[in-house]
Design an enzyme around this catalytic site. Sequence first.
Site, PDB file in Angstrom:
ATOM      1  N   ASP A 288       0.921  -1.340  -0.070  1.00 50.52           N
ATOM      2  CA  ASP A 288      -0.090  -0.076  -0.068  1.00 50.52           C
ATOM      3  C   ASP A 288       0.772   1.282   0.123  1.00 50.52           C
ATOM      4  O   ASP A 288       1.938   1.015   0.475  1.00 50.52           O
ATOM      5  CB  ASP A 288      -1.028  -0.018   1.306  1.00 50.52           C
ATOM      6  CG  ASP A 288      -1.878  -1.001   1.145  1.00 50.52           C
ATOM      7  OD1 ASP A 288      -2.460  -1.385   0.070  1.00 50.52           O
ATOM      8  OD2 ASP A 288      -2.274  -1.574   2.330  1.00 50.52           O
TER       9      ASP A 288
ATOM     10  N   ASP B  32      -6.952  -1.535  -4.546  1.00 50.77           N
ATOM     11  CA  ASP B  32      -8.007  -1.241  -3.571  1.00 50.77           C
ATOM     12  C   ASP B  32      -8.935  -0.187  -4.247  1.00 50.77           C
ATOM     13  O   ASP B  32     -10.088  -0.317  -4.119  1.00 50.77           O
ATOM     14  CB  ASP B  32      -7.417  -0.702  -2.137  1.00 50.77           C
ATOM     15  CG  ASP B  32      -6.366  -1.418  -1.510  1.00 50.77           C
ATOM     16  OD1 ASP B  32      -6.703  -2.709  -1.665  1.00 50.77           O
ATOM     17  OD2 ASP B  32      -5.640  -1.256  -0.763  1.00 50.77           O
TER      18      ASP B  32
END
Length: 160
Positions: free
Chosen positions: A118, A134
């Site tokens: 991330d 995401d």
Amino acid sequence: MKFKSKNLWAVVMIILIIAFDRLTKYLAKAALYPDKAENFIKGFVEFRYAENTGVAFSLFSGGRWFFIVLTAAVAVGILVYMFTKAEKNIWLFWSLGVIFSGAVGNLIDRIFLGYVIDFINPTFVNFAVFNIADCAVTLGAISLIACLFFGMLKKENRNE
């Protein structure tokens, strides 16, 4: 199943989203690992490297193989449904394709790394760090919900 041009475009879209996710994760790791942060839009979004062993908001960390199996099963289900049942509704078809792309983007990380990379950190609010995959899952899900909602309204209006 006859292969149609929209199927080809869906495959191209899926490949492009997955490729963009892979590229951005590679760049994030190369530029930010292990703990650098770079402002993207000062006071709004920064890029910060993070490794997520769970799912959304790092929930259920440590369930790598469970999430691999679950994500793979859901992705296969989406793909089968997409190319057998959803072809008649282009909105549904493309929404499922976007969700599939995001699922596969994060699945690749889980399989090969044991965690998901991330790097997008909204700084204007206390929120989780996330990635392009995401975003694809979230936007595809919002589109899917809107598709289903408007489909129900349309069906209800026909019944009046």
